[in-house]
Design an enzyme around this catalytic site. Structure first.
Site, PDB file in Angstrom:
ATOM      1  N   HIS B 182     -40.481 -14.780  -2.927  1.00 58.57           N
ATOM      2  CA  HIS B 182     -40.534 -16.156  -2.432  1.00 58.57           C
ATOM      3  C   HIS B 182     -39.159 -16.697  -2.031  1.00 58.57           C
ATOM      4  O   HIS B 182     -39.066 -17.747  -1.409  1.00 58.57           O
ATOM      5  CB  HIS B 182     -41.220 -17.073  -3.457  1.00 58.57           C
ATOM      6  CG  HIS B 182     -40.430 -17.341  -4.695  1.00 58.57           C
ATOM      7  ND1 HIS B 182     -40.693 -16.719  -5.895  1.00 58.57           N
ATOM      8  CD2 HIS B 182     -39.384 -18.174  -4.927  1.00 58.57           C
ATOM      9  CE1 HIS B 182     -39.837 -17.157  -6.813  1.00 58.57           C
ATOM     10  NE2 HIS B 182     -39.035 -18.027  -6.254  1.00 58.57           N
ATOM     11  N   ASP B 211     -44.151 -10.539  -6.512  1.00 57.18           N
ATOM     12  CA  ASP B 211     -43.037 -11.451  -6.250  1.00 57.18           C
ATOM     13  C   ASP B 211     -41.693 -10.734  -6.341  1.00 57.18           C
ATOM     14  O   ASP B 211     -40.745 -11.229  -6.953  1.00 57.18           O
ATOM     15  CB  ASP B 211     -43.087 -12.655  -7.202  1.00 57.18           C
ATOM     16  CG  ASP B 211     -42.278 -13.832  -6.653  1.00 57.18           C
ATOM     17  OD1 ASP B 211     -41.900 -13.775  -5.461  1.00 57.18           O
ATOM     18  OD2 ASP B 211     -42.030 -14.783  -7.408  1.00 57.18           O
ATOM     19  N   SER B 284     -33.929 -18.241  -8.952  1.00 57.25           N
ATOM     20  CA  SER B 284     -34.948 -17.252  -8.607  1.00 57.25           C
ATOM     21  C   SER B 284     -34.305 -15.950  -8.192  1.00 57.25           C
ATOM     22  O   SER B 284     -33.420 -15.936  -7.342  1.00 57.25           O
ATOM     23  CB  SER B 284     -35.802 -17.771  -7.442  1.00 57.25           C
ATOM     24  OG  SER B 284     -37.068 -18.136  -7.900  1.00 57.25           O
TER      25      SER B 284
END
Lengths: 188, 368
Positions: B182, B211, B284
């Site tokens: 993402h 992911d 992230s």
């Protein structure tokens, strides 16, 4: 304990075949009996049978001239049903000691003896009538049970005149009597 | 013929229809003829039986009728279903108040239960926040730290549109990085190291389900490292294990500490595990390491409704992905995921110092 006036009225109504009195007694007592039967290995049909048998017993008792009910209708009906159901259970081998003995009952053995005798007579007449065949059965029922007069019966059954109907009725009656007494005397 | 007449006479006598004179004559006849006397007695008895039979039949019929009547009215019940309309109405009248009370109690309970269910039911995905930096954050940082941005301006094409950013770390000294899928939503990316040096990178592979994304630094300025100080762990970390991360929630690398709080991720997701640590957007794709300096996961999301709950993709997924890619794509044949950690036994400050150079800020953009 003497039954109160309301109950006396109901019993008088029962003795004279008054349908409202019958319905009232039915309504007041059926559920109790049904609960008892259901709680003791019985079915809804058993409950109906036993209760109606008790009603007939009460009816017969109410009709007899020497009739005095010394307890409440409820107690009497319950006692009869209890006795009848116990017997039914014993006959069918389903008897178990589930019947509790704590309820108020009155002795009904004598009444039931008479009742049983009458049941037997009823069964004999029923069998005799049913083995007569038609039109004998209907003819006799019209005359003796429904108390119709010969003129009407002749017209209804299609006889050309009342005398012929009478003749036929006589033959039928002789056969019925023969059938009935053959059984009845064995029973005696 | 005579017999019929005789019987008729007897019946007439028994039913009391004879006149006084006839009766006297007939009774006289009975006395004189025993046979006739016997017939009278017998017939009388028979007629009684017939009457009794009629009576009993009628009574039975009345009783059946009464039974049916009471059944229809609902005064008695044989356990069957209530079909008659009258009975339903009767029941309604009888139990209207009870029904009303029951209905309101039921309604209340229903509301209470739905409230409880809503309160206790697992949070849905909208409650999960991805920790990539959205463009607003980056813009704010750009205003705040204008100098830094100007320095790295060169590598991003002037007409490119920034779509996101996060953290990435090397898994192979030759320039293969891992980050979250993402993070790299755009078509290209540049990576920036802790000193501010910027390198162009290509998005080699993305797996949205796990992911994970793999980037390859494709820049002449990049010099391949000899080896990585940390290794990627194949086994899952243990519950309660202390972990730390290095990431780029801002333009400068930052250190964070926490512990592993559950073996599965959000809603029992087995791809990830749960961490207790404060995570911020931009983290992230940051490596999650244990005290020995082994990468156990990739920080990916946090729970918006709970304080300090974050989730990381398990590191073994990196191996699974690389293994799968090696079968399909020859370009990945050379990738050798680092397994050995040389950070074991060092204190945390030194561990971080050693690692700093291998963790990059990722900026994803769309080329116009």
């Amino acid at each position: 304990m003497k039954a109160d006036t309301n109950e006396q009225l109901l019993l008088k109504g029962l003795a004279s075949n008054d349908s409202r009195a019958i319905e009232t007694i039915y309504k007041d007592n059926f559920n109790m009996v049904q609960a008892f039967i259901l709680n003791n290995n019985g079915s809804y049909d058993d409950a109906r049978d036993i209760f109606q048998e008790a009603m007939i017993t009460l009816y017969e008792k109410a009709q007899s001239e020497s009739f005095v009910l010394t307890c409440q209708i409820k107690t009497y009906v319950y006692s009869v049903c209890r006795r009848l159901w116990l017997k039914r259970l014993q006959q069918t081998g389903r008897y178990s000691n589930t019947l509790d003995n704590l309820d108020e009952t009155v002795p009904v053995e004598e009444d039931l003896e008479i009742h049983e005798k009458r049941n037997a007579e009823f069964a004999i007449m029923d069998r005799a009538l049913n083995s007569l065949g038609e039109p004998c059965k209907s003819l006799l029922e019209a005359f003796y049970l429904q108390k119709q007069d010969m003129q009407r019966i002749a017209a209804a059954f299609g006889y050309t005149n009342a005398d012929n109907a009478k003749n036929q009725k006589y033959k039928c009656l002789m056969r019925l009597k023969k059938l009935f007494f053959a059984q009845y005397n064995i029973g005696e | 013929m005579e017999d019929i007449l005789l019987l008729e006479t007897i019946e007439k006598y028994l039913s009391g229809q004879m006149s006084a004179e006839e009766k006297r004559w007939f009774e006289d006849l009975r006395k004189k003829t025993p046979e006739i006397d016997q017939m009278v007695v017998e017939h009388n008895m028979f007629l009684h039986q017939m009457d009794f039979y009629a009576d009993r039949t009628a009574l039975k019929h009345t009783l059946q009728h009464a039974h049916q009547q009471l059944l229809n009215r609902g005064d008695i019940n044989e356990g069957g279903t209530v079909s008659a309309k009258g009975r339903v109405i009767q029941l309604w009248n009888k139990y209207r108040r009870v029904t009303a009370i029951a209905a309101s109690v039921g309604g209340g309970i229903a509301l209470l239960i739905s409230g409880l269910v809503a309160y206790f039911s697992p949070v849905n995905h909208s409650q999960i926040q991805q920790l990539s930096r959205d463009i607003a954050v980056i813009k704010r940082n750009q205003q705040y730290q204008g100098n830094l941005i100007n320095e790295v301006k060169g590598k991003i094409p002037a007409d490119a549109k920034m779509v996101g950013g996060g953290t990435g770390f090397l898994i192979d000294p030759k320039g293969y990085l891992v980050t979250n899928a993402h993070v790299v939503r755009g078509t290209s990316a540049v990576v920036v190291n802790s000193k501010g040096d910027e390198f162009k990178a290509v998005i080699a592979y993305t797996d949205a389900e796990k992911d994970i994304a793999i980037l390859k630094i494709d820049d002449a300025d990049f010099k391949a490292f000899r080896a990585l100080p940390y290794g990627i762990r194949k086994q899952t970390a243990d519950l309660g294990e202390e972990i730390f991360t290095l990431g780029y929630p801002r333009n400068e690398i930052s250190y964070n500490l926490g512990y592993l709080s559950a073996r599965t991720g959000f809603n029992g997701d087995s791809v990830s595990f749960q961490l207790q640590m404060s995570a911020n957007p931009g983290s992230s794709g940051a490596p999650v390491l244990n005290k020995n300096g082994e990468v156990v996961g990739i920080l990916s999301t946090r729970q918006a409704t709970a304080e300090g709950v974050a989730f990381a993709v398990k590191s073994k997924n990196i191996y699974q992905l690389i293994d799968a890619l090696k079968k399909d794509d020859t370009a990945f044949q050379k990738v050798k995921v680092a397994t050995h950690s040389s950070l074991k036994g060092m204190n945390r400050t030194n561990q971080v110092k050693e690692m700093e150079d291998y963790v990059f800020l990722v900026k994803a953009f769309n080329k116009n």
